[in-house]
Design a protein around this motif. Sequence first.
Motif, PDB file in Angstrom:
ATOM      1  N   LEU A  50       0.955  -1.186   0.147  1.00 30.59           N
ATOM      2  CA  LEU A  50       0.030   0.066   0.047  1.00 30.59           C
ATOM      3  C   LEU A  50       0.839   1.153  -0.011  1.00 30.59           C
ATOM      4  CD1 LEU A  50      -2.866  -0.997   2.503  1.00 30.59           C
ATOM      5  CD2 LEU A  50      -3.061  -0.559  -0.105  1.00 30.59           C
ATOM      6  N   SER A  51       2.012   1.373   0.654  1.00 30.61           N
ATOM      7  CA  SER A  51       2.790   2.431   0.804  1.00 30.61           C
ATOM      8  C   SER A  51       3.388   2.867  -0.582  1.00 30.61           C
ATOM      9  CB  SER A  51       3.984   2.287   2.011  1.00 30.61           C
ATOM     10  OG  SER A  51       4.996   1.362   1.249  1.00 30.61           O
ATOM     11  N   GLU A  52       3.615   1.663  -1.584  1.00 33.23           N
ATOM     12  CA  GLU A  52       3.921   1.940  -2.748  1.00 33.23           C
ATOM     13  C   GLU A  52       3.079   2.404  -3.828  1.00 33.23           C
ATOM     14  OE1 GLU A  52       7.717  -1.240  -2.406  1.00 33.23           O
ATOM     15  OE2 GLU A  52       6.037  -1.880  -3.166  1.00 33.23           O
ATOM     16  N   ALA A  53       1.671   2.018  -3.520  1.00 34.98           N
ATOM     17  CA  ALA A  53       0.840   2.487  -4.315  1.00 34.98           C
ATOM     18  C   ALA A  53       0.216   3.753  -4.690  1.00 34.98           C
ATOM     19  CB  ALA A  53      -0.427   1.519  -3.917  1.00 34.98           C
ATOM     20  N   PRO A  54      -0.141   4.017  -5.867  1.00 30.60           N
ATOM     21  CA  PRO A  54      -0.560   5.658  -5.858  1.00 30.60           C
ATOM     22  C   PRO A  54      -1.376   5.843  -4.855  1.00 30.60           C
ATOM     23  CG  PRO A  54      -0.644   4.438  -8.001  1.00 30.60           C
ATOM     24  CD  PRO A  54      -0.586   3.425  -6.947  1.00 30.60           C
ATOM     25  N   ARG A  57      -3.357   3.523  -1.813  1.00 30.11           N
ATOM     26  CA  ARG A  57      -4.528   2.961  -1.980  1.00 30.11           C
ATOM     27  C   ARG A  57      -4.590   1.882  -3.168  1.00 30.11           C
ATOM     28  NH1 ARG A  57      -9.060   6.225  -1.966  1.00 30.11           N
ATOM     29  NH2 ARG A  57      -8.158   7.367  -0.484  1.00 30.11           N
ATOM     30  N   LEU A  58      -5.077   0.525  -2.711  1.00 31.48           N
ATOM     31  CA  LEU A  58      -5.238  -0.310  -3.887  1.00 31.48           C
ATOM     32  C   LEU A  58      -6.630  -1.057  -3.650  1.00 31.48           C
ATOM     33  CD1 LEU A  58      -1.984  -2.254  -3.767  1.00 31.48           C
ATOM     34  CD2 LEU A  58      -2.900  -0.881  -5.802  1.00 31.48           C
ATOM     35  N   ARG A  59      -7.381  -1.416  -4.712  1.00 30.91           N
ATOM     36  CA  ARG A  59      -8.560  -2.159  -4.328  1.00 30.91           C
ATOM     37  C   ARG A  59      -8.131  -3.498  -3.877  1.00 30.91           C
ATOM     38  NH1 ARG A  59     -13.065  -1.044  -7.653  1.00 30.91           N
ATOM     39  NH2 ARG A  59     -13.561  -3.147  -7.834  1.00 30.91           N
ATOM     40  N   MET A  60      -9.005  -4.117  -3.254  1.00 30.66           N
ATOM     41  CA  MET A  60      -8.939  -5.404  -2.509  1.00 30.66           C
ATOM     42  C   MET A  60      -8.041  -6.425  -3.200  1.00 30.66           C
ATOM     43  SD  MET A  60      -9.298  -4.929   0.845  1.00 30.66           S
ATOM     44  CE  MET A  60      -9.167  -6.568   1.663  1.00 30.66           C
ATOM     45  N   LEU A  63      -4.637  -5.734  -3.903  1.00 34.41           N
ATOM     46  CA  LEU A  63      -3.801  -5.987  -2.902  1.00 34.41           C
ATOM     47  C   LEU A  63      -3.374  -7.311  -2.545  1.00 34.41           C
ATOM     48  CD1 LEU A  63      -2.045  -4.627  -0.429  1.00 34.41           C
ATOM     49  CD2 LEU A  63      -4.473  -4.681   0.689  1.00 34.41           C
ATOM     50  N   ALA A  64      -4.480  -8.013  -2.674  1.00 30.74           N
ATOM     51  CA  ALA A  64      -4.336  -9.439  -2.483  1.00 30.74           C
ATOM     52  C   ALA A  64      -3.565 -10.110  -3.639  1.00 30.74           C
ATOM     53  CB  ALA A  64      -5.560 -10.255  -2.815  1.00 30.74           C
ATOM     54  N   ALA A  65      -3.350  -9.760  -4.904  1.00 34.31           N
ATOM     55  CA  ALA A  65      -2.498 -10.311  -5.905  1.00 34.31           C
ATOM     56  C   ALA A  65      -1.099  -9.772  -5.501  1.00 34.31           C
ATOM     57  CB  ALA A  65      -2.916  -9.701  -7.177  1.00 34.31           C
ATOM     58  N   ALA A  66      -1.004  -8.518  -5.214  1.00 32.43           N
ATOM     59  CA  ALA A  66       0.346  -8.092  -4.958  1.00 32.43           C
ATOM     60  C   ALA A  66       1.152  -8.486  -3.731  1.00 32.43           C
ATOM     61  CB  ALA A  66       0.309  -6.561  -4.421  1.00 32.43           C
ATOM     62  N   CYS A  67       0.108  -9.001  -2.869  1.00 34.16           N
ATOM     63  CA  CYS A  67       0.663  -9.925  -1.700  1.00 34.16           C
ATOM     64  C   CYS A  67       0.766 -11.606  -1.965  1.00 34.16           C
ATOM     65  CB  CYS A  67      -0.317  -9.502  -0.359  1.00 34.16           C
ATOM     66  SG  CYS A  67      -0.203  -7.860  -0.114  1.00 34.16           S
ATOM     67  N   VAL A 100     -11.676  -0.376  -1.443  1.00 39.47           N
ATOM     68  CA  VAL A 100     -10.363  -0.076  -1.306  1.00 39.47           C
ATOM     69  C   VAL A 100      -9.549   0.003  -0.150  1.00 39.47           C
ATOM     70  CG1 VAL A 100      -8.929   1.671  -2.373  1.00 39.47           C
ATOM     71  CG2 VAL A 100     -11.017   1.170  -3.770  1.00 39.47           C
ATOM     72  N   ALA A 101      -8.441  -0.530  -0.033  1.00 43.80           N
ATOM     73  CA  ALA A 101      -7.703  -0.555   1.160  1.00 43.80           C
ATOM     74  C   ALA A 101      -6.754   0.672   1.120  1.00 43.80           C
ATOM     75  CB  ALA A 101      -6.756  -1.773   1.500  1.00 43.80           C
TER      76      ALA A 101
END
Length: 149
Positions: A50-54, A57-60, A63-67, A100-101
């Motif tokens: 999340l800190s690296e996202a524009p 914020r990221l859609r859930m 975020l799940a895919a990124a993690c 969105v998280a």
Amino acid sequence: MPTPPPLTPDEDALVRALPRLMYALPRAIDADLLREQRMSLSEWTALMRLSEAPDRRLRMGELAAACELSLSGMSRIVGRLEGQGLIERVRSADDARGWVAVLTDAGTARLEQVWPSNLASVRRHFLGHLAGVDVGRLARALQRVAADH
């Protein structure tokens, strides 16, 4: 289809070491973070992504895919972090059905607090074992393998 050549001893050692590394390294870092900071590696990763996202914020689903987690697993982690005031969940402005998280200022501060423990653990359990290895070349090779799947 022709039979491929057998693995060399070094290739065989590498192929056998990878599954152990993929299992043991995250567990070791997770144990360090839990012991030192009372934060799991999955929680750390969510905050970091999340800190690296524009706009932090990221859609859930993103975020799940990124993690590299399922949506339900990510929802549980975000719920815990939300309970600590580190993340907020808001309705998507693009799609009122989606969530969105959003990383809060408290989440950023917590990430900065935990970062030295994460860095020390990564160096102790992984990078410290790569003396003499061309880390840039290794990173590019692993990225090519990952991109192919």
